[in-house]
Design an enzyme around this catalytic site. Structure first.
Site, PDB file in Angstrom:
ATOM      1  CG  ASP A 146      -1.848   1.171   1.295  1.00 56.10           C
ATOM      2  OD1 ASP A 146      -1.554   2.216   0.676  1.00 56.10           O
ATOM      3  OD2 ASP A 146      -2.884   1.053   1.962  1.00 56.10           O
ATOM      4  CG  ASN A 165       0.290   1.367 -12.699  1.00 52.80           C
ATOM      5  OD1 ASN A 165      -0.049   1.893 -13.757  1.00 52.80           O
ATOM      6  ND2 ASN A 165      -0.536   0.594 -11.997  1.00 52.80           N
ATOM      7  CE1 TYR A 199      -5.282  10.209 -11.850  1.00 51.05           C
ATOM      8  CE2 TYR A 199      -5.808  11.594 -13.734  1.00 51.05           C
ATOM      9  CZ  TYR A 199      -5.231  10.452 -13.222  1.00 51.05           C
ATOM     10  OH  TYR A 199      -4.611   9.554 -14.053  1.00 51.05           O
ATOM     11  CE  LYS A 217      -1.680  10.123 -12.290  1.00 49.51           C
ATOM     12  NZ  LYS A 217      -0.857   8.966 -11.911  1.00 49.51           N
ATOM     13  CB  THR A 262      -8.469   1.119 -16.226  1.00 48.74           C
ATOM     14  OG1 THR A 262      -8.471   2.507 -15.875  1.00 48.74           O
ATOM     15  CG2 THR A 262      -7.375   0.831 -17.230  1.00 48.74           C
TER      16      THR A 262
HETATM   17  P1  NAP Z   1      -6.924   1.147 -12.099  1.00 50.03           P
HETATM   18  O1  NAP Z   1      -7.364   0.028 -12.965  1.00 50.03           O
HETATM   19  O2  NAP Z   1      -7.895   1.793 -11.167  1.00 50.03           O
HETATM   20  O3  NAP Z   1      -5.641   0.665 -11.299  1.00 50.03           O
HETATM   21  C1  NAP Z   1      -5.080   1.446 -10.286  1.00 50.03           C
HETATM   22  C2  NAP Z   1      -4.263   0.541  -9.407  1.00 50.03           C
HETATM   23  O4  NAP Z   1      -3.678   1.331  -8.354  1.00 50.03           O
HETATM   24  C3  NAP Z   1      -5.101  -0.553  -8.727  1.00 50.03           C
HETATM   25  O5  NAP Z   1      -4.361  -1.739  -8.706  1.00 50.03           O
HETATM   26  C4  NAP Z   1      -5.279  -0.012  -7.318  1.00 50.03           C
HETATM   27  O6  NAP Z   1      -5.475  -0.996  -6.345  1.00 50.03           O
HETATM   28  C5  NAP Z   1      -3.930   0.649  -7.144  1.00 50.03           C
HETATM   29  N1  NAP Z   1      -3.892   1.520  -5.974  1.00 50.03           N
HETATM   30  C6  NAP Z   1      -4.690   2.555  -5.662  1.00 50.03           C
HETATM   31  N2  NAP Z   1      -4.345   3.060  -4.465  1.00 50.03           N
HETATM   32  C7  NAP Z   1      -3.297   2.318  -4.022  1.00 50.03           C
HETATM   33  C8  NAP Z   1      -2.494   2.337  -2.859  1.00 50.03           C
HETATM   34  N3  NAP Z   1      -2.709   3.208  -1.872  1.00 50.03           N
HETATM   35  N4  NAP Z   1      -1.487   1.441  -2.755  1.00 50.03           N
HETATM   36  C9  NAP Z   1      -1.260   0.551  -3.736  1.00 50.03           C
HETATM   37  N5  NAP Z   1      -2.005   0.452  -4.852  1.00 50.03           N
HETATM   38  C10 NAP Z   1      -3.010   1.339  -4.983  1.00 50.03           C
HETATM   39  O7  NAP Z   1      -6.365   2.368 -12.963  1.00 50.03           O
HETATM   40  P2  NAP Z   1      -5.391   2.427 -14.250  1.00 50.03           P
HETATM   41  O8  NAP Z   1      -6.089   3.210 -15.267  1.00 50.03           O
HETATM   42  O9  NAP Z   1      -4.844   1.090 -14.585  1.00 50.03           O
HETATM   43  O10 NAP Z   1      -4.257   3.366 -13.658  1.00 50.03           O
HETATM   44  C11 NAP Z   1      -2.884   3.035 -13.702  1.00 50.03           C
HETATM   45  C12 NAP Z   1      -2.090   4.309 -13.841  1.00 50.03           C
HETATM   46  O11 NAP Z   1      -2.353   4.931 -15.111  1.00 50.03           O
HETATM   47  C13 NAP Z   1      -2.414   5.385 -12.789  1.00 50.03           C
HETATM   48  O12 NAP Z   1      -1.225   6.032 -12.386  1.00 50.03           O
HETATM   49  C14 NAP Z   1      -3.286   6.353 -13.555  1.00 50.03           C
HETATM   50  O13 NAP Z   1      -3.278   7.662 -12.999  1.00 50.03           O
HETATM   51  C15 NAP Z   1      -2.637   6.298 -14.909  1.00 50.03           C
HETATM   52  N6  NAP Z   1      -3.465   6.814 -16.003  1.00 50.03           N
HETATM   53  C16 NAP Z   1      -4.580   6.143 -16.365  1.00 50.03           C
HETATM   54  C17 NAP Z   1      -5.336   6.654 -17.421  1.00 50.03           C
HETATM   55  C18 NAP Z   1      -6.589   5.961 -17.883  1.00 50.03           C
HETATM   56  O14 NAP Z   1      -7.253   6.504 -18.779  1.00 50.03           O
HETATM   57  N7  NAP Z   1      -6.943   4.811 -17.333  1.00 50.03           N
HETATM   58  C19 NAP Z   1      -4.947   7.820 -18.084  1.00 50.03           C
HETATM   59  C20 NAP Z   1      -3.803   8.471 -17.676  1.00 50.03           C
HETATM   60  C21 NAP Z   1      -3.063   7.945 -16.638  1.00 50.03           C
HETATM   61  P3  NAP Z   1      -6.942  -1.552  -5.942  1.00 50.03           P
HETATM   62  O15 NAP Z   1      -7.304  -2.585  -6.979  1.00 50.03           O
HETATM   63  O16 NAP Z   1      -6.725  -2.111  -4.586  1.00 50.03           O
HETATM   64  O17 NAP Z   1      -7.876  -0.380  -5.962  1.00 50.03           O
END
Ligand code: NAP
Length: 252
Positions: A58, A85, A174, A178, A209
């Site tokens: 975490d 990530n 958010y 970033k 996601t």
């Molecule tokens: P996601 O599916 O919601 O995955 C986020 C992950 O972070 C999950 O595994 C979540 O765990 C974990 N997490 C959250 N809080 C945490 C903590 N305190 N300690 C450890 N793990 C934690 O989102 P995603 O889209 O794959 O996001 C991955 C990265 O891409 C992020 O940095 C996000 O900002 C970036 N991003 C995403 C997008 C997009 O369009 N999806 C666009 C730009 C950037 P849980 O399963 O336990 O919640």
């Protein structure tokens, strides 16, 4: 010491992180699948295969971070790549509420400071804390790599342009987390310039996601591509960059 390169991906139990972990395994890494829930991390690791191992992590919990660093040292003796990530987009958005409506309630004039603090705790301070804990191992690696998964919505240069389409949702929660992560990335890259460690930020693009209620337009394969490329940079690769798989360099 473990004979394969080792990568740690935070928040790798789902989404882009899971895909990054999967691909780093195909590139010959042993990957530590960081997950705040060990059970969900174990499920993700077993889905990937024997070169993936779950690790409870975490990023907002200093004792969890310290235990993960100690376990990596004792079990594997090395860490070659850290992919920061894990992130959250909010703590208070209601089911069915649009991003635009949430943005209206989280402007600088009316945002809850608790909401800002909670998101920055994960997206900014969590990254700094994990990086500090893992740096002793990364410094020992022949080619240490730090990849911070950021977002194009954090670019100050883009948001300063009235034509930028996401400008109306630029806010303190958010998007600005970033922006701050980008600042951390550059600061880390500057400090680590004299070392073998490269530090870069990547933008996945709008990816389908859990973070956005699966509204994204890109696949997780597309979203993971740049992070994987940057984690594998050779010795002549750049440091202190902010890039996207198809758009190339993004202005800070
Ligand atoms: P996601 O599916 O919601 O995955 C986020 C992950 O972070 C999950 O595994 C979540 O765990 C974990 N997490 C959250 N809080 C945490 C903590 N305190 N300690 C450890 N793990 C934690 O989102 P995603 O889209 O794959 O996001 C991955 C990265 O891409 C992020 O940095 C996000 O900002 C970036 N991003 C995403 C997008 C997009 O369009 N999806 C666009 C730009 C950037 P849980 O399963 O336990 O919640």
């Amino acid at each position: 010491m473990h004979d394969k390169p080792v990568a740690l991906v935070t928040g790798a139990n789902q989404g882009i992180g899971l895909q990054i972990a999967r691909e780093l395994v195909t590139h010959g890494f042993t990957v530590l699948v960081g997950s705040r829930s060990l059970g969900r991390g174990e499920a993700a690791a077993s889905e990937i295969g024997p070169d993936a191992r779950a690790i409870q992590l975490d990023v907002t919990d200093q004792s969890s971070i310290a235990a993960a660093a100690a376990r990596i040292r004792s079990e594997l003796g090395r860490l070659d790549a850290l992919v920061n990530n894990a992130a959250i987009s909010n703590t208070s958005k209601r089911q069915g509420q649009s991003v635009e409506d949430y943005a209206k309630l989280t402007r600088p004039s009316n945002v809850s400071l608790d909401e800002v603090r909670a998101v920055w705790e994960t997206n900014v301070f969590g990254v700094l804390a994990v990086t500090q804990a893992m740096l002793p191992l990364l410094r020992e690696a022949p080619a240490g790599r730090i990849v911070n998964v950021s977002s194009g919505v954090g670019s100050l240069t883009r948001n300063a342009d009235p034509a930028f389409p996401y400008r109306s949702i630029f806010g303190p929660v958010y998007p600005a987390s970033k922006t701050a992560l980008n600042a951390m990335t550059l600061a880390m890259a500057i400090e680590l310039e004299p070392t073998r460690i490269k530090v870069n930020a990547v933008s996945p693009g709008f990816t389908k996601t859990n973070l956005n209620g699966y509204q994204g337009t890109e696949t997780v394969e597309e979203g993971a591509r740049e992070a994987v490329r940057v984690a594998l940079l050779g010795p002549d690769g750049p440091t202190g960059m902010f890039t996207h798989a198809t758009l190339g360099t993004i202005p800070w």
